[in-house]
Design a protein around this motif. Structure first.
Motif, PDB file in Angstrom:
ATOM      1  N   ASN A   1     -24.408 -13.975  33.165  1.00 29.08           N
ATOM      2  CA  ASN A   1     -24.347 -15.420  33.344  1.00 29.08           C
ATOM      3  C   ASN A   1     -24.133 -16.060  31.976  1.00 29.08           C
ATOM      4  N   VAL A   2     -23.044 -16.791  31.815  1.00 30.63           N
ATOM      5  CA  VAL A   2     -22.645 -17.308  30.501  1.00 30.63           C
ATOM      6  C   VAL A   2     -23.640 -18.331  29.965  1.00 30.63           C
ATOM      7  N   LEU A   3     -24.107 -19.230  30.814  1.00 33.78           N
ATOM      8  CA  LEU A   3     -25.057 -20.241  30.354  1.00 33.78           C
ATOM      9  C   LEU A   3     -26.366 -19.592  29.903  1.00 33.78           C
ATOM     10  N   LYS A   4     -26.878 -18.659  30.677  1.00 39.93           N
ATOM     11  CA  LYS A   4     -28.120 -17.981  30.296  1.00 39.93           C
ATOM     12  C   LYS A   4     -27.929 -17.179  29.009  1.00 39.93           C
TER      13      LYS A   4
ATOM     14  N   ILE B   1     -30.214 -28.617  32.430  1.00 40.18           N
ATOM     15  CA  ILE B   1     -28.946 -28.553  31.698  1.00 40.18           C
ATOM     16  C   ILE B   1     -27.834 -27.894  32.507  1.00 40.18           C
ATOM     17  N   GLY B   2     -28.167 -27.426  33.700  1.00 42.03           N
ATOM     18  CA  GLY B   2     -27.138 -26.797  34.511  1.00 42.03           C
ATOM     19  C   GLY B   2     -27.727 -25.983  35.631  1.00 42.03           C
ATOM     20  N   SER B   3     -26.864 -25.261  36.304  1.00 40.36           N
ATOM     21  CA  SER B   3     -27.267 -24.388  37.398  1.00 40.36           C
ATOM     22  C   SER B   3     -26.747 -22.982  37.117  1.00 40.36           C
ATOM     23  N   ALA B   4     -27.524 -22.000  37.546  1.00 41.07           N
ATOM     24  CA  ALA B   4     -27.081 -20.617  37.390  1.00 41.07           C
ATOM     25  C   ALA B   4     -25.906 -20.296  38.299  1.00 41.07           C
ATOM     26  N   LEU B   5     -25.592 -21.199  39.228  1.00 40.03           N
ATOM     27  CA  LEU B   5     -24.535 -20.952  40.204  1.00 40.03           C
ATOM     28  C   LEU B   5     -23.214 -21.612  39.847  1.00 40.03           C
ATOM     29  N   ILE B   6     -23.211 -22.503  38.857  1.00 42.05           N
ATOM     30  CA  ILE B   6     -21.994 -23.244  38.491  1.00 42.05           C
ATOM     31  C   ILE B   6     -21.737 -23.081  36.999  1.00 42.05           C
ATOM     32  N   GLY B   7     -20.551 -22.632  36.656  1.00 39.14           N
ATOM     33  CA  GLY B   7     -20.211 -22.411  35.264  1.00 39.14           C
ATOM     34  C   GLY B   7     -20.082 -23.702  34.474  1.00 39.14           C
TER      35      GLY B   7
ATOM     36  N   LEU C   1     -31.542 -24.317  39.353  1.00 34.87           N
ATOM     37  CA  LEU C   1     -31.382 -25.140  38.163  1.00 34.87           C
ATOM     38  C   LEU C   1     -31.962 -24.447  36.930  1.00 34.87           C
ATOM     39  N   ILE C   2     -31.330 -24.687  35.782  1.00 34.11           N
ATOM     40  CA  ILE C   2     -31.770 -24.133  34.509  1.00 34.11           C
ATOM     41  C   ILE C   2     -32.219 -25.274  33.611  1.00 34.11           C
ATOM     42  N   GLU C   3     -33.393 -25.131  33.038  1.00 35.20           N
ATOM     43  CA  GLU C   3     -33.949 -26.178  32.185  1.00 35.20           C
ATOM     44  C   GLU C   3     -34.065 -25.706  30.738  1.00 35.20           C
ATOM     45  N   LYS C   4     -33.982 -26.677  29.839  1.00 31.15           N
ATOM     46  CA  LYS C   4     -34.218 -26.434  28.417  1.00 31.15           C
ATOM     47  C   LYS C   4     -35.014 -27.604  27.873  1.00 31.15           C
ATOM     48  N   ASP C   5     -36.159 -27.313  27.296  1.00 29.74           N
ATOM     49  CA  ASP C   5     -37.045 -28.357  26.764  1.00 29.74           C
ATOM     50  C   ASP C   5     -37.378 -29.406  27.829  1.00 29.74           C
ATOM     51  N   GLY C   6     -37.577 -28.937  29.072  1.00 26.88           N
ATOM     52  CA  GLY C   6     -37.967 -29.835  30.146  1.00 26.88           C
ATOM     53  C   GLY C   6     -36.831 -30.616  30.776  1.00 26.88           C
TER      54      GLY C   6
END
Length: 206
Positions: A187-190, A51-57, A43-48
């Motif tokens: 990774n597009v989200l990152k 917001i998504g996962s590094a494995l799912i676009g 999982l990827i977090e922003k400000d706690g």
């Protein structure tokens, strides 16, 4: 007869306990100790907030962000449950388009996408992963070439120097696993999160 049945029942209970309870709990506990991030879905977090996962676009469509690969996933049509509608990166319905190389629908879509990208950046050849879907429809990564192809657009819409964005892409590029497996990828989200840290967008992502 009981003498024959009893060993079978004991063996069944022992194996059920071992393979259905002890082994899964042991593997879960080991994963939480050794690889907690991956075990919990990368999982990827922003400000706690997650917001998504590094494995799912995710679908980014505004010009101020880097875009991922096209996604052919669908969802039930809210107006007619017997039909489906496009729903990019729908993790509940991982799938490809199932369109073959002789499909006119596929050929027309590719032609339109290539033409739009050529207008966006007429000086570079269009990377193939920017116009083709993955087998899962959930691919979170693009090639470094696909990210660099989008640099002029993102730089123009954010009023940033292209050199700074090329450096950002390089920083966010992951190499082959163990040095030999797979291909370099971004990774597009990152990448978009790093982009926001570099400069807030003029308009929200979608």
């Amino acid at each position: 007869m009981l003498k024959e049945i009893r060993p079978a029942l004991v063996s069944f209970a022992a194996l059920a306990c071992l393979t259905g309870l002890i082994y899964p709990l042991a593997m879960t506990g080991l994963a939480q100790v050794l690889l907690p991030g991956q075990a919990n879905g990368s999982l990827i977090e922003k400000d706690g907030q997650v917001i998504g996962s590094a494995l799912i676009g995710q679908s980014f469509t505004t010009p101020t962000y880097f875009h991922g690969r096209p996604s052919a996933t669908t969802a039930p049509d809210p107006q007619d449950a017997s039909k489906t509608v496009p729903a990019p990166y729908n993790a509940a319905n991982s799938m490809g388009s199932n369109l073959g190389p002789t499909s006119k629908t596929l050929a027309d879509r590719l032609k339109d996408d290539v033409a739009a990208l050529q207008q966006e950046n007429p000086t570079q050849p269009v990377p193939v992963d920017l116009v083709t879907t993955s087998g899962s429809g959930l691919d979170p990564d693009i090639s470094p070439e696909a990210a660099l192809f989008q640099v002029p657009r993102v730089a123009r819409t954010r009023n940033l120097p292209e050199a700074a964005l090329r450096a950002l892409v390089e920083q966010q590029t992951s190499g082959r696993d163990l040095g030999v497996l797979g291909e370099p990828r971004v990774n597009v989200l990152k990448l978009n999160l790093a982009l926001d840290r570099l400069q807030a967008p003029k308009q929200p992502a979608s």
